[in-house]
Write a protein that holds these residues in place. Structure first.
Motif, short mmCIF file in Angstrom:
data_model
loop_
_atom_site.label_atom_id
_atom_site.label_comp_id
_atom_site.label_asym_id
_atom_site.label_seq_id
_atom_site.Cartn_x
_atom_site.Cartn_y
_atom_site.Cartn_z
N GLU A 1 0.82 -1.21 0.00
CA GLU A 1 0.00 0.00 0.00
C GLU A 1 0.86 1.26 0.00
O GLU A 1 2.07 1.21 0.23
N SER A 2 0.21 2.40 -0.23
CA SER A 2 0.90 3.65 -0.53
C SER A 2 1.93 4.06 0.51
O SER A 2 3.04 4.50 0.17
N ASP A 3 1.59 3.92 1.79
CA ASP A 3 2.47 4.45 2.84
C ASP A 3 2.93 3.37 3.81
O ASP A 3 3.24 3.64 4.97
N ALA A 4 3.01 2.12 3.32
CA ALA A 4 3.51 1.03 4.16
C ALA A 4 5.00 1.20 4.44
O ALA A 4 5.48 0.90 5.54
N VAL A 5 5.76 1.65 3.43
CA VAL A 5 7.19 1.90 3.57
C VAL A 5 7.51 3.18 2.78
O VAL A 5 6.68 3.68 2.02
N LEU A 6 8.71 3.68 2.94
CA LEU A 6 9.16 4.80 2.12
C LEU A 6 9.35 4.31 0.68
O LEU A 6 10.13 3.37 0.44
N ASP A 7 8.68 4.96 -0.26
CA ASP A 7 8.81 4.51 -1.65
C ASP A 7 10.21 4.73 -2.20
O ASP A 7 10.60 4.11 -3.19
N ALA A 8 11.00 5.57 -1.57
CA ALA A 8 12.34 5.88 -2.06
C ALA A 8 13.26 4.68 -2.06
O ALA A 8 14.14 4.56 -2.94
N PHE A 9 13.09 3.75 -1.12
CA PHE A 9 14.10 2.72 -0.89
C PHE A 9 13.64 1.29 -1.17
O PHE A 9 14.42 0.36 -1.01
N MET B 1 8.03 -0.35 -11.77
CA MET B 1 9.01 0.71 -12.05
C MET B 1 9.42 1.45 -10.79
O MET B 1 9.87 2.59 -10.83
N GLY B 2 9.28 0.80 -9.64
CA GLY B 2 9.74 1.35 -8.38
C GLY B 2 8.65 1.99 -7.57
O GLY B 2 7.71 2.59 -8.10
N GLY B 3 8.75 1.88 -6.23
CA GLY B 3 7.83 2.58 -5.34
C GLY B 3 6.78 1.70 -4.71
O GLY B 3 6.86 0.47 -4.71
N THR B 4 5.74 2.37 -4.17
CA THR B 4 4.66 1.71 -3.44
C THR B 4 3.34 1.85 -4.20
O THR B 4 3.32 2.24 -5.36
N ASN B 5 2.22 1.55 -3.51
CA ASN B 5 0.88 1.58 -4.11
C ASN B 5 0.83 0.67 -5.33
O ASN B 5 0.36 1.05 -6.41
N ALA B 6 1.30 -0.57 -5.15
CA ALA B 6 1.37 -1.51 -6.26
C ALA B 6 1.10 -2.93 -5.78
O ALA B 6 1.43 -3.29 -4.64
N LYS B 7 0.53 -3.72 -6.67
CA LYS B 7 0.26 -5.14 -6.39
C LYS B 7 0.49 -5.92 -7.68
O LYS B 7 0.36 -5.40 -8.79
N GLY B 8 0.86 -7.21 -7.52
CA GLY B 8 1.07 -8.03 -8.70
C GLY B 8 1.96 -9.22 -8.40
O GLY B 8 2.31 -9.49 -7.24
N PHE B 9 2.36 -9.93 -9.46
CA PHE B 9 3.15 -11.15 -9.29
C PHE B 9 4.46 -11.04 -10.06
O PHE B 9 4.66 -10.15 -10.90
#
Length: 537
Positions: A472-480, A487-495
């Motif tokens: 989810e969007s703010d589970a971790v810092l998307d920077a690291f 293509m990097g970051g958060t707010n994403a789901k998949g296999f």
């Protein structure tokens, strides 16, 4: 040179040669098949040398004064004496370092080089229904602020609609040096830019131009006892973790320590702590003002407890529970600021993140004062809308199969316990807000399975893996977090699926396919295909 300094002195060498000659001569004499008793006086010697009459010759050979005695020295004794002389000479030569004039200096034996090279073919395939207007907030925060009136044109926008293919290269060269029995130094150079900490790749096809090369590792390891390691400098990842939280290419700046002990033959608990610098305030901030701002450094304070557990001879488990507290990373709203020009600073500009990927919830940092020029440009920066205090539980179960193969299961869970939805709503989020309300989240997980050789480095070794991620969007810092998935970051789901095959020793082919979609907000789906040629030494 050291070799010349260690040459033996003339007196030392002379004494050694004389001693060896004397011992050799004694050995020669003892090894003779017989010996004759010498006369006691010079007169007797002269008399013995004079020719004897024939009639007395036979008598002389049988008289006691001319008796011939045969002495026998066993071959084992002669070998023993020779070996003693040899060992004494070699010991002296080794001590004075002159018997091997071509020997290398001692410091060379305490240094080890290592490295790897990867050539990657990558394809990024975007869904045609993706939302085309994804703002690149990282480009804004690391450059000039954005004019929210639109008079200066569109902001930097991320590509979400057009497929891309590219060749990429990563090269790393490292060195470890044993300074003493308890202290070691490590250096590593790597390719990659100086504005992206989670990627060491260089995109090939730059008019045959050269690539960047930077210092990626530079740290000391102090191990006063076998169970305790202390690191200081720019180090590798000290935590037991996955790419759900930390990208594989990420380095850490600061100090950390790990203590692991044996509770029993099968249970080995460990404790890791660290104080790591995330962002240091520039001494000249703001650049275009004589009124400078005080330091507001950003830190990561973290601790982890866990254990290695040998359940059976062929079953091993590992568990780690970590708490990552990011200090001073949340943005603060500025005091009223008339920012009619891009180089005008505001009071909380230094609270903005200087590197982001995508996914975290952001808000406008500047409280713009437009009373003096309401029609003019209004320049804005953006900051993180919530604190990040991340709790991470990471587990692994490893079944050893035949032929050194393994079946490994990983389960990883994160929860940002510092998540503050009330603060986000009050700040007025500009991301993760659709249809008039905030729809981000603070949790994530990843499950993964691997079968085969954990590291396919010997000829014929292989492995295959598959997994699913929900972040989810703010589970971790998307920077690291991982820079490849979505293509990097958060707010994403998949296999994701992949495999590796070693076609010769220390070289292997790798194939990965990652398919990801946004969890909330405007649609953005992307599939990533990577074919890697790897070699290490």
């Amino acid at each position: 040179m050291d070799i010349l300094k260690n040459k033996p002195t003339q007196s030392t060498l002379s004494l050694l040669i004389k001693k060896s000659l004397c011992q050799t001569f004694s050995l020669f004499m003892l090894a003779m098949p017989f010996s004759v008793h010498a006369a006691e006086t010079e007169a007797e010697v002269n008399a013995a040398d004079a020719p004897l009459p024939v009639e007395k010759a036979s008598h002389a050979l049988t008289t006691p004064e001319r008796e011939v005695r045969v002495i026998y020295l066993p071959e084992s004794e002669r070998k023993r004496i020779r070996e003693e002389i040899k060992q004494e000479v070699l010991a002296t030569a080794k001590k004075e370092n002159w018997a091997q004039p071509s020997a290398l200096p001692d410091w060379i034996n305490r240094i080890k080089l290592y490295g790897d090279l990867r050539v990657r073919g990558e394809g990024n395939f975007y869904d045609k229904g993706n939302f085309p207007y994804y703002i690149n907030y990282n480009a804004i925060n690391t450059g000039s602020p954005y004019d929210t009136t639109g008079q200066s044109g569109l902001p930097s926008v991320i590509n979400t609609t057009k497929d891309r293919e590219r060749l990429r290269l990563r090269a790393r060269l490292g060195l470890t040096a044993d300074i003493s029995e308890t202290l070691k130094a490590d250096f590593r150079l790597t390719t990659g830019g100086f504005t992206n900490p989670v990627s060491s790749n260089e995109t090939m096809g730059n008019n045959f131009n050269r690539y960047n090369l930077g210092l990626d590792r530079a740290y000391l390891t102090y191990q006063p006892i076998e169970s305790l390691s202390i690191w200081a400098g720019r180090m590798e990842n000290p935590w037991y973790s996955s790419d759900l939280v930390w990208d594989d290419d990420l380095g850490f700046d600061g100090v950390a320590a790990k203590y692991q002990f044996e509770l029993s033959d099968s249970v080995k608990p460990f404790i890791t702590v660290g104080a790591l610098s995330v962002q240091n305030t520039s001494v000249d901030l703001p650049t275009y003002s004589v009124s400078k701002q005080s330091s507001r450094d950003k830190w990561l304070f973290a601790g982890q407890i866990g254990t290695d557990w040998k359940i059976q001879d062929d079953i091993n488990a590992r568990v780690g529970l970590a708490y990552y507290h990011f200090y001073n990373v949340v943005g603060n709203l500025s005091s009223p600021c008339p920012a009619y020009q891009s180089n005008v600073p505001c009071s909380t500009d230094n609270t903005r993140p200087m590197f982001m990927q995508q996914g975290n919830t952001l808000f406008a940092l500047r409280q713009l004062d437009i009373s003096g020029k309401p029609e003019g440009p209004q320049y804005q920066y953006f900051g993180l809308a919530t604190p990040y205090q991340v709790l991470n539980l990471n587990t692994q179960l490893d079944f050893t199969m035949g032929d050194e193969q393994h079946l490994i299961f990983n389960a990883d869970y994160v929860n940002n316990v510092g998540f503050d939805e009330g603060r986000i709503r009050k700040a007025g989020p500009v991301t993760n807000s659709s249809k008039g309300y905030f729809d981000g989240g603070d949790q994530g997980y990843q499950i993964k399975a691997l079968f085969g050789h954990p590291k396919a480095v010997e000829t014929g070794q292989w492995n295959v893996s598959a997994g699913y991620r929900y972040l989810e969007s703010d589970a971790v810092l998307d920077a690291f977090t991982d820079s490849d998935f979505h293509m990097g970051g958060t707010n994403a789901k998949g296999f994701f699926v992949g495999g590796n095959y070693s076609f010769t020793r220390n070289a292997w082919l790798g194939l990965r396919y990652l398919s990801a979609d946004t969890i909330t907000g405007a649609p953005y789906s992307v599939d990533v295909l990577q074919l890697d040629l790897n070699a290490r030494f």
